[in-house]
Scaffold this motif. Sequence first.
Motif, PDB file in Angstrom:
ATOM      1  N   ARG A 125       0.837  -1.193   0.000  1.00 24.56           N
ATOM      2  CA  ARG A 125       0.000   0.000   0.000  1.00 24.56           C
ATOM      3  C   ARG A 125       0.874   1.245   0.000  1.00 24.56           C
ATOM      4  O   ARG A 125       1.845   1.329  -0.728  1.00 24.56           O
ATOM      5  CB  ARG A 125      -0.974  -0.026   1.169  1.00 24.56           C
ATOM      6  N   ASP A 126       0.549   2.211   0.861  1.00 24.31           N
ATOM      7  CA  ASP A 126       1.284   3.479   0.867  1.00 24.31           C
ATOM      8  C   ASP A 126       2.425   3.500   1.866  1.00 24.31           C
ATOM      9  O   ASP A 126       3.293   4.347   1.803  1.00 24.31           O
ATOM     10  CB  ASP A 126       0.333   4.631   1.212  1.00 24.31           C
ATOM     11  N   GLU A 127       2.411   2.591   2.808  1.00 20.43           N
ATOM     12  CA  GLU A 127       3.368   2.620   3.921  1.00 20.43           C
ATOM     13  C   GLU A 127       4.307   1.416   3.878  1.00 20.43           C
ATOM     14  O   GLU A 127       3.882   0.288   4.058  1.00 20.43           O
ATOM     15  CB  GLU A 127       2.567   2.593   5.223  1.00 20.43           C
ATOM     16  N   PRO A 128       5.607   1.647   3.642  1.00 17.75           N
ATOM     17  CA  PRO A 128       6.543   0.510   3.667  1.00 17.75           C
ATOM     18  C   PRO A 128       6.684  -0.073   5.074  1.00 17.75           C
ATOM     19  O   PRO A 128       6.614   0.648   6.058  1.00 17.75           O
ATOM     20  CB  PRO A 128       7.874   1.120   3.229  1.00 17.75           C
ATOM     21  N   LEU A 129       6.868  -1.379   5.150  1.00 24.10           N
ATOM     22  CA  LEU A 129       7.083  -2.069   6.416  1.00 24.10           C
ATOM     23  C   LEU A 129       8.556  -2.420   6.513  1.00 24.10           C
ATOM     24  O   LEU A 129       9.075  -3.172   5.688  1.00 24.10           O
ATOM     25  CB  LEU A 129       6.238  -3.346   6.477  1.00 24.10           C
TER      26      LEU A 129
ATOM     27  N   TYR B 247      13.654  -1.924  -1.357  1.00 20.95           N
ATOM     28  CA  TYR B 247      12.228  -2.117  -1.113  1.00 20.95           C
ATOM     29  C   TYR B 247      11.813  -3.319  -1.939  1.00 20.95           C
ATOM     30  O   TYR B 247      12.017  -3.345  -3.155  1.00 20.95           O
ATOM     31  CB  TYR B 247      11.435  -0.869  -1.517  1.00 20.95           C
ATOM     32  N   VAL B 248      11.257  -4.324  -1.278  1.00 24.45           N
ATOM     33  CA  VAL B 248      10.912  -5.580  -1.941  1.00 24.45           C
ATOM     34  C   VAL B 248       9.409  -5.829  -1.878  1.00 24.45           C
ATOM     35  O   VAL B 248       8.693  -5.236  -1.071  1.00 24.45           O
ATOM     36  CB  VAL B 248      11.664  -6.780  -1.306  1.00 24.45           C
TER      37      VAL B 248
END
Length: 78
Positions: A23-27, A66-67
């Motif tokens: 979504r909009d927020e990377p973890l 970012y994966v």
Amino acid sequence: MKLYEAINDLADNEWLDISEVERDEPLHIGRITKELLKGEILEREVIKHLTTVDSSERGYNIYHFYVEVRKKEIYKFD
């Protein structure tokens, strides 16, 4: 490109900072040296790779990746 392909030319002692993109927020998954990175995460697609952070005063670099999000297994019950 898979993560293992993206990090192939990096030295084993380089630091990788890895996050999942959902979504909009990377973890944020974590930070680890290449030599210690093992498992299924190496098979994930790289969505974005940021420029190396020059930490020359510390003596190492950090590579940001970012994966794709981990694929969830779907179980079928008969």
